[in-house]
Scaffold this active site. Structure first.
Site, PDB file in Angstrom:
ATOM      1  N   TRP A   1      -3.732   6.570  -9.733  1.00  0.00           N
ATOM      2  CA  TRP A   1      -4.389   5.594  -8.858  1.00  0.00           C
ATOM      3  C   TRP A   1      -4.518   4.233  -9.511  1.00  0.00           C
ATOM      4  CZ3 TRP A   1      -3.810   6.116  -4.059  1.00  0.00           C
ATOM      5  CH2 TRP A   1      -3.799   7.372  -3.482  1.00  0.00           C
TER       6      TRP A   1
ATOM      7  N   ASP B   1     -12.688   1.300  -9.058  1.00  0.00           N
ATOM      8  CA  ASP B   1     -12.296   2.169  -7.948  1.00  0.00           C
ATOM      9  C   ASP B   1     -13.068   3.484  -8.124  1.00  0.00           C
ATOM     10  OD1 ASP B   1     -11.148   3.888  -6.128  1.00  0.00           O
ATOM     11  OD2 ASP B   1      -9.073   3.553  -6.772  1.00  0.00           O
TER      12      ASP B   1
ATOM     13  N   LYS C   1     -13.196  11.061   0.211  1.00  0.00           N
ATOM     14  CA  LYS C   1     -13.290  12.014  -0.886  1.00  0.00           C
ATOM     15  C   LYS C   1     -14.711  12.571  -0.946  1.00  0.00           C
ATOM     16  CE  LYS C   1      -9.126  10.713  -1.700  1.00  0.00           C
ATOM     17  NZ  LYS C   1      -8.719   9.577  -2.518  1.00  0.00           N
TER      18      LYS C   1
HETATM   19  C1  LIG Z   1      -7.555   8.621  -2.545  1.00  0.00           C
HETATM   20  C2  LIG Z   1      -7.702   7.510  -3.515  1.00  0.00           C
HETATM   21  C3  LIG Z   1      -7.228   6.231  -3.244  1.00  0.00           C
HETATM   22  C4  LIG Z   1      -6.500   5.877  -1.969  1.00  0.00           C
HETATM   23  O1  LIG Z   1      -7.338   5.919  -0.877  1.00  0.00           O
HETATM   24  P1  LIG Z   1      -6.787   5.547   0.586  1.00  0.00           P
HETATM   25  O2  LIG Z   1      -8.031   5.611   1.392  1.00  0.00           O
HETATM   26  O3  LIG Z   1      -5.780   6.573   0.956  1.00  0.00           O
HETATM   27  O4  LIG Z   1      -6.216   4.192   0.510  1.00  0.00           O
HETATM   28  C5  LIG Z   1      -7.425   5.248  -4.191  1.00  0.00           C
HETATM   29  N1  LIG Z   1      -8.044   5.508  -5.350  1.00  0.00           N
HETATM   30  C6  LIG Z   1      -8.511   6.734  -5.652  1.00  0.00           C
HETATM   31  C7  LIG Z   1      -9.200   6.968  -6.958  1.00  0.00           C
HETATM   32  C8  LIG Z   1      -8.361   7.768  -4.740  1.00  0.00           C
HETATM   33  O5  LIG Z   1      -8.818   8.988  -5.036  1.00  0.00           O
END
Ligand SMILES: *Cc1c(COP(=O)(O)O)cnc(C)c1O
Length: 359
Positions: A102, A172, A196
């Protein structure tokens, strides 16, 4: 009705209580005779839902007053671009820490807008470690430093917040927000897609320090501009209303669990017992340095990958779903977010032991 234990990395399992409440309120939200889906986002009912959501998020994360909340669309992936578009503040460079799939994607996207300095990378360890903070190469003149607090695919999690001095820290937190207490005041910007650990896909939470708001390039579309969204309570255009409502229900559920500190204790217990089961077995293994193993996403491989198919099929039969690892790392992955009950982890551990005994 049979609910299974769903170990999906995202979209992931939601608290059953939340789904039941949404079902009960589906046709008639609190005597209005309408579904939340059918409400005007400017009407008083939805405004109340939105206000409660923001209040609950502030309370759960103890968000200081000088931080603003924006609820956006486009997922965390859109934020990979919105961040440099909004907070470079005339600077040319941003620092990024590369700890897995990511952060890599964030780096690639940021490269379209600025010069990216890789402050640290764990690529050499195949993303099974986090580089020591002393070794990071940070440029104090960069606009910010970005890192990924939990690498959902590689199962690597920061156990503390890196100190970057005056350099704004951007994180993030998509896959571990609300799983452990954090001091929001240490960050310039926190962002997380909901699907998530917070709710269904379709809404992204951005928590941003006031002084970083209002620096978007003139060419940035209005809906992607943090300032315009914040000034309009994230209703510059029609928001994903039903997703906001579900996110709000998850936050209320989390408050009933005792909040973030209480859920953290459960998360610690769940993760510890699962890693212990893996470490004590001769069939399963996890490659990640124990100091940075994720409490949320637990990847593991079988000593004989020829058994993978059978493992997954039998698990499914036993009501344990979506354990297949990400295609880039193979093997298995058990995502055990806030909404995964401890009983689900116990059931998985029991299944794994039985599978090992019989194979
Ligand atoms: C799932 C995830 C993303 C991407 O998320 P989207 O909503 O599909 O854009 C980005 N960073 C992390 C750490 C993730 O787990």
């Amino acid at each position: 009705m049979a609910r299974i234990y769903n170990f999906s990395a995202g979209p992931s399992a939601l608290p059953e209580e939340v789904l039941s409440q949404a079902r009960d309120e589906m046709l008639d939200w609190q005597g209005t005779g309408m579904s939340v889906m059918e409400m005007s986002h400017r009407g008083k009912h939805f405004m109340a839902i939105a206000e409660a959501l923001r209040q609950d998020l502030r309370e759960l994360m103890a968000i200081p007053d000088n931080y603003k909340i924006a609820l956006m669309q486009g997922g965390a992936t859109a934020q990979f671009a919105f961040i440099p578009q909004n907070i470079l503040r005339g600077k040319k460079k941003a620092c990024y820490v590369k700890t897995g799939a990511w952060s890599n994607k964030a780096i690639k996207e940021a490269g379209k807008y600025c010069q990216v300095q890789i402050a640290a990378s764990s690529e050499d360890s195949r993303y099974t470690t986090i580089p020591e903070r002393d070794s990071w190469n940070i440029d104090p003149d960069a606009a910010y430093l970005h890192y990924t607090s939990n690498e959902t695919i590689h199962g690597v999690e920061f156990s503390d917040v890196p100190d970057t001095g005056d350099l704004p820290l951007v994180v993030d937190m998509s896959s571990n927000i609300l799983s452990r207490p954090v001091d929001v005041g240490q960050f310039g910007l926190i962002y997380a897609g909901a699907q998530k650990n917070m709710g269904p896909a379709g809404v992204t939470v951005v928590i941003i320090r006031e002084d970083l708001v209002g620096h978007a390039d003139a060419s940035v579309p209005g809906v992607f501009d943090y300032k315009q969204q914040i000034d309009n309570d994230s209703m510059l255009n029609t928001p994903a209303t039903y997703n906001w409502y579900l996110l709000g229900l998850v936050l209320q559920w989390l408050k009933r669990q005792g909040g973030v500190a209480a859920i953290e204790q459960q998360n610690i217990r769940k993760a510890e017992k699962l890693y212990r089961a893996i470490d004590n077995s001769s069939l399963y293994s996890n490659p990640v340095d124990p100091a940075c193993r994720s409490r949320m996403n637990v990847p593991f491989v079988l000593a004989d990958s020829n058994l993978d198919k059978e493992f997954l099929a039998l698990a499914e039969k036993n009501g344990l779903a979506t354990l297949k690892g990400h295609r880039s790392v193979g093997g298995m992955r058990a995502s055990i977010y806030n909404a995964m009950p401890e009983a689900g982890v116990d059931a998985l551990i029991e299944f794994m032991a039985e599978f090992e005994r019989t194979h």
